[in-house]
Design a protein around this motif. Structure first.
Motif, PDB file in Angstrom:
ATOM      1  N   GLU A  67       5.619  -0.407  -0.726  1.00 30.12           N
ATOM      2  CA  GLU A  67       5.711  -0.733  -2.168  1.00 30.12           C
ATOM      3  C   GLU A  67       4.385  -1.254  -2.704  1.00 30.12           C
ATOM      4  OE1 GLU A  67       8.877  -3.540  -2.986  1.00 30.12           O
ATOM      5  OE2 GLU A  67      10.341  -2.100  -2.203  1.00 30.12           O
ATOM      6  N   ALA A  68       3.634  -1.922  -1.843  1.00 33.06           N
ATOM      7  CA  ALA A  68       2.340  -2.476  -2.260  1.00 33.06           C
ATOM      8  C   ALA A  68       1.227  -1.434  -2.171  1.00 33.06           C
ATOM      9  CB  ALA A  68       2.008  -3.698  -1.407  1.00 33.06           C
ATOM     10  N   GLY A  69       1.566  -0.201  -1.795  1.00 34.08           N
ATOM     11  CA  GLY A  69       0.590   0.896  -1.804  1.00 34.08           C
ATOM     12  C   GLY A  69      -0.300   0.972  -0.574  1.00 34.08           C
TER      13      GLY A  69
ATOM     14  N   VAL B 173       3.723  -9.492   3.696  1.00 35.26           N
ATOM     15  CA  VAL B 173       2.853  -8.892   2.665  1.00 35.26           C
ATOM     16  C   VAL B 173       2.052  -9.989   1.961  1.00 35.26           C
ATOM     17  CG1 VAL B 173       2.795  -7.555   0.512  1.00 35.26           C
ATOM     18  CG2 VAL B 173       4.407  -6.929   2.316  1.00 35.26           C
ATOM     19  N   TRP B 174       2.720 -11.108   1.699  1.00 37.35           N
ATOM     20  CA  TRP B 174       2.039 -12.220   1.016  1.00 37.35           C
ATOM     21  C   TRP B 174       0.893 -12.769   1.878  1.00 37.35           C
ATOM     22  CZ3 TRP B 174       1.653 -17.531   2.162  1.00 37.35           C
ATOM     23  CH2 TRP B 174       1.137 -18.322   1.130  1.00 37.35           C
ATOM     24  N   VAL B 175       1.166 -12.958   3.167  1.00 34.81           N
ATOM     25  CA  VAL B 175       0.129 -13.503   4.068  1.00 34.81           C
ATOM     26  C   VAL B 175      -1.074 -12.555   4.104  1.00 34.81           C
ATOM     27  CG1 VAL B 175      -0.414 -14.046   6.493  1.00 34.81           C
ATOM     28  CG2 VAL B 175       1.734 -14.852   5.489  1.00 34.81           C
ATOM     29  N   ALA B 176      -0.807 -11.263   4.260  1.00 34.50           N
ATOM     30  CA  ALA B 176      -1.911 -10.279   4.330  1.00 34.50           C
ATOM     31  C   ALA B 176      -2.656 -10.184   3.006  1.00 34.50           C
ATOM     32  CB  ALA B 176      -1.357  -8.900   4.701  1.00 34.50           C
ATOM     33  N   GLY B 177      -1.976 -10.496   1.907  1.00 35.04           N
ATOM     34  CA  GLY B 177      -2.554 -10.308   0.575  1.00 35.04           C
ATOM     35  C   GLY B 177      -3.302 -11.508   0.021  1.00 35.04           C
ATOM     36  N   ARG B 178      -3.424 -12.583   0.815  1.00 33.56           N
ATOM     37  CA  ARG B 178      -4.215 -13.735   0.323  1.00 33.56           C
ATOM     38  C   ARG B 178      -5.691 -13.329   0.187  1.00 33.56           C
ATOM     39  NH1 ARG B 178      -2.028 -15.450  -2.595  1.00 33.56           N
ATOM     40  NH2 ARG B 178      -0.732 -13.677  -2.241  1.00 33.56           N
ATOM     41  N   PRO B 179      -6.433 -14.047  -0.656  1.00 31.80           N
ATOM     42  CA  PRO B 179      -7.871 -13.759  -0.759  1.00 31.80           C
ATOM     43  C   PRO B 179      -8.548 -13.834   0.616  1.00 31.80           C
ATOM     44  CG  PRO B 179      -7.177 -15.287  -2.489  1.00 31.80           C
ATOM     45  CD  PRO B 179      -5.995 -15.117  -1.565  1.00 31.80           C
ATOM     46  N   ALA B 180      -9.621 -13.074   0.778  1.00 33.45           N
ATOM     47  CA  ALA B 180     -10.242 -12.891   2.102  1.00 33.45           C
ATOM     48  C   ALA B 180     -10.677 -14.198   2.767  1.00 33.45           C
ATOM     49  CB  ALA B 180     -11.428 -11.941   1.981  1.00 33.45           C
TER      50      ALA B 180
ATOM     51  N   MET C  29       2.781  -4.951  -7.932  1.00 35.98           N
ATOM     52  CA  MET C  29       1.963  -4.362  -6.845  1.00 35.98           C
ATOM     53  C   MET C  29       0.923  -5.370  -6.362  1.00 35.98           C
ATOM     54  SD  MET C  29       0.134  -0.898  -5.983  1.00 35.98           S
ATOM     55  CE  MET C  29       1.598  -0.112  -6.531  1.00 35.98           C
ATOM     56  N   ASN C  30       0.775  -5.485  -5.056  1.00 30.41           N
ATOM     57  CA  ASN C  30      -0.176  -6.433  -4.493  1.00 30.41           C
ATOM     58  C   ASN C  30      -1.510  -5.731  -4.249  1.00 30.41           C
ATOM     59  OD1 ASN C  30      -1.648  -8.124  -2.857  1.00 30.41           O
ATOM     60  ND2 ASN C  30       0.198  -9.059  -2.029  1.00 30.41           N
ATOM     61  N   ALA C  31      -2.499  -6.045  -5.093  1.00 27.43           N
ATOM     62  CA  ALA C  31      -3.777  -5.335  -5.046  1.00 27.43           C
ATOM     63  C   ALA C  31      -4.476  -5.511  -3.707  1.00 27.43           C
ATOM     64  CB  ALA C  31      -4.669  -5.830  -6.174  1.00 27.43           C
ATOM     65  N   GLN C  32      -4.237  -6.657  -3.036  1.00 28.04           N
ATOM     66  CA  GLN C  32      -4.980  -6.948  -1.805  1.00 28.04           C
ATOM     67  C   GLN C  32      -4.655  -5.990  -0.659  1.00 28.04           C
ATOM     68  OE1 GLN C  32      -7.305  -9.373  -1.464  1.00 28.04           O
ATOM     69  NE2 GLN C  32      -7.088  -9.973  -3.581  1.00 28.04           N
ATOM     70  N   VAL C  33      -3.472  -5.421  -0.629  1.00 32.40           N
ATOM     71  CA  VAL C  33      -3.144  -4.519   0.490  1.00 32.40           C
ATOM     72  C   VAL C  33      -3.078  -3.052   0.057  1.00 32.40           C
ATOM     73  CG1 VAL C  33      -1.966  -6.273   1.859  1.00 32.40           C
ATOM     74  CG2 VAL C  33      -0.639  -4.868   0.309  1.00 32.40           C
ATOM     75  N   LYS C  34      -3.255  -2.784  -1.219  1.00 33.45           N
ATOM     76  CA  LYS C  34      -3.234  -1.399  -1.708  1.00 33.45           C
ATOM     77  C   LYS C  34      -4.331  -0.594  -0.996  1.00 33.45           C
ATOM     78  CE  LYS C  34      -3.616   1.062  -6.127  1.00 33.45           C
ATOM     79  NZ  LYS C  34      -2.817   2.201  -5.829  1.00 33.45           N
ATOM     80  N   ASN C  35      -3.918   0.544  -0.440  1.00 35.28           N
ATOM     81  CA  ASN C  35      -4.832   1.454   0.279  1.00 35.28           C
ATOM     82  C   ASN C  35      -5.415   0.881   1.566  1.00 35.28           C
ATOM     83  OD1 ASN C  35      -4.650   3.851  -1.183  1.00 35.28           O
ATOM     84  ND2 ASN C  35      -5.878   2.940  -2.820  1.00 35.28           N
ATOM     85  N   LYS C  36      -4.934  -0.280   2.002  1.00 38.91           N
ATOM     86  CA  LYS C  36      -5.385  -0.817   3.296  1.00 38.91           C
ATOM     87  C   LYS C  36      -4.541  -0.194   4.405  1.00 38.91           C
ATOM     88  CE  LYS C  36      -8.164  -4.002   1.588  1.00 38.91           C
ATOM     89  NZ  LYS C  36      -9.418  -4.483   1.798  1.00 38.91           N
ATOM     90  N   TRP C  37      -5.169  -0.024   5.574  1.00 40.86           N
ATOM     91  CA  TRP C  37      -4.416   0.470   6.728  1.00 40.86           C
ATOM     92  C   TRP C  37      -3.700  -0.696   7.410  1.00 40.86           C
ATOM     93  CZ3 TRP C  37      -3.288   5.346   7.980  1.00 40.86           C
ATOM     94  CH2 TRP C  37      -4.078   6.365   7.467  1.00 40.86           C
ATOM     95  N   VAL C  38      -2.388  -0.587   7.514  1.00 42.60           N
ATOM     96  CA  VAL C  38      -1.562  -1.649   8.095  1.00 42.60           C
ATOM     97  C   VAL C  38      -0.817  -1.089   9.306  1.00 42.60           C
ATOM     98  CG1 VAL C  38       0.343  -3.259   7.652  1.00 42.60           C
ATOM     99  CG2 VAL C  38      -1.276  -2.720   5.810  1.00 42.60           C
ATOM    100  N   LEU C  39      -1.071  -1.666  10.467  1.00 45.35           N
ATOM    101  CA  LEU C  39      -0.417  -1.231  11.706  1.00 45.35           C
ATOM    102  C   LEU C  39       0.742  -2.188  12.007  1.00 45.35           C
ATOM    103  CD1 LEU C  39      -2.362  -0.488  15.044  1.00 45.35           C
ATOM    104  CD2 LEU C  39       0.036  -1.164  14.916  1.00 45.35           C
TER     105      LEU C  39
END
Ligand code: NDP
Ligand code: 8X3
Length: 259
Positions: A29-31, A227-234, A1-11
């Motif tokens: 899958e990443a929540g 998913v990987w691109v969105a999940g990089r550190p801020a 599971m990718n913590a960076q996008v979990k519970n984030k709103w993705v359009l």
């Protein structure tokens, strides 16, 4: 599971098939919480069900035609009924129509390609930006193409459109500098989706031929990257990512096995 996008709103635009549908599943899958748009609402409904089954915290969908400003604005009004925050915008809707030379090209094909791939990205971004948080790792990820980097015969309007998308991405990164909103383009080469079926206007034989003897990307390859691109550190921005199948060493050099 990718913590960076979990519970984030993705359009995700163009979520009814191909990369967009696979991205809905992968972000699910990443929540993540999903906002899905495209014109074929029945297909969006199925994608939303699959994404929820995969683990999406939410998966909502609504009609969207990125070639119409009124539709984009109406879509964002609907988004506001779901959330007041969009963390990730994936401008994926688009595609090609025809492979005619410039001498034989058709206005309606050119206009559709530029409306969806170029103006669609501008409209969606303008409408979504007021909902995107500052300094919280928000991302705009545009789906461009290797065709935006290298021209090919029969590709004038599509290559121009994806080159336009690339320059919009670069412009946005400058304009949004200081907001913390990250701006990326993911630019695939040959990938087997409905792209060619649409390009060749329903000619399934012609579409299939393009992939014969070669091993193209599949939608899941691109979805995983999104998913990987969105999940990089801020603080990390993936500026431009070109991904091609191993068989496609260059736009004009595609290895085909004998079948
Ligand atoms: P698909 O044809 O499978 O998916 C295209 C998606 O875009 C569909 O969901 C379609 O939904 C949507 N779409 C098209 N026009 C509009 C519109 N006016 N408004 C809203 N949604 C729209 O192809 P891909 O998944 O391959 O394509 C996705 C993106 O990837 C496109 O931008 C394409 O140019 C790009 N790309 C594709 C490559 C490939 O080889 N497959 C390689 C590089 C980039 P609907 O019809 O329901 O509206
Ligand atoms: C799609 C890739 O090579 O068909 O963007 O233009 S290509």
């Amino acid at each position: 599971m990718n913590a960076q996008v979990k519970n984030k709103w993705v359009l995700i635009t163009g979520a009814s098939s191909g990369f967009g549908a696979a991205a809905a599943r992968a972000f699910g899958e990443a929540g993540a919480k999903l906002l899905l748009g495209a014109r074929r609402v029945e297909k969006l409904k199925d994608v939303a069900i699959t994404a929820r089954e995969a683990g999406a915290a939410r998966a909502e969908f609504h009609f969207l035609d990125v070639s119409q400003t009124a539709s984009v604005n109406e879509f964002i009004q609907w988004v506001r009924t779901q959330t007041d925050c969009v963390d990730v915008l994936i401008n994926n809707a688009g595609g090609a129509l025809g492979m005619d030379t410039v001498a034989q090209g058709r206005d309606e094909d050119w206009e559709t390609m530029l409306q969806t791939n170029v103006l669609g990205v501008l409209r969606m971004t303008r409408a979504t930006l007021p909902l995107m948080p500052h300094d919280a790792g928000a991302s705009i990820i545009n789906v461009g193409s290797a065709a935006g980097h290298v021209a090919y015969e029969g590709g004038a309007a599509y290559c121009a459109a994806k080159a336009g998308e690339l320059q919009i991405t670069r412009t946005l990164r400058l304009e949004l500098n200081g907001t913390g909103i990250r701006v990326s383009t993911v630019d695939p080469g040959l990938a087997q989706t409905d792209f060619s079926l649409v390009r060749f206007k329903g000619d399934a034989e012609r579409a299939k031929k393009l992939y014969v003897g070669t091993n193209p990307l599949v939608a899941e390859d691109v979805a995983e990257i999104l998913v990987w691109v969105a999940g990089r550190p801020a603080h990390v921005n993936i500026d431009e990512l070109i991904v091609k199948p191993v068989d496609q060493a260059a736009m004009h050099k595609l290895h085909r096995r004998k079948t």
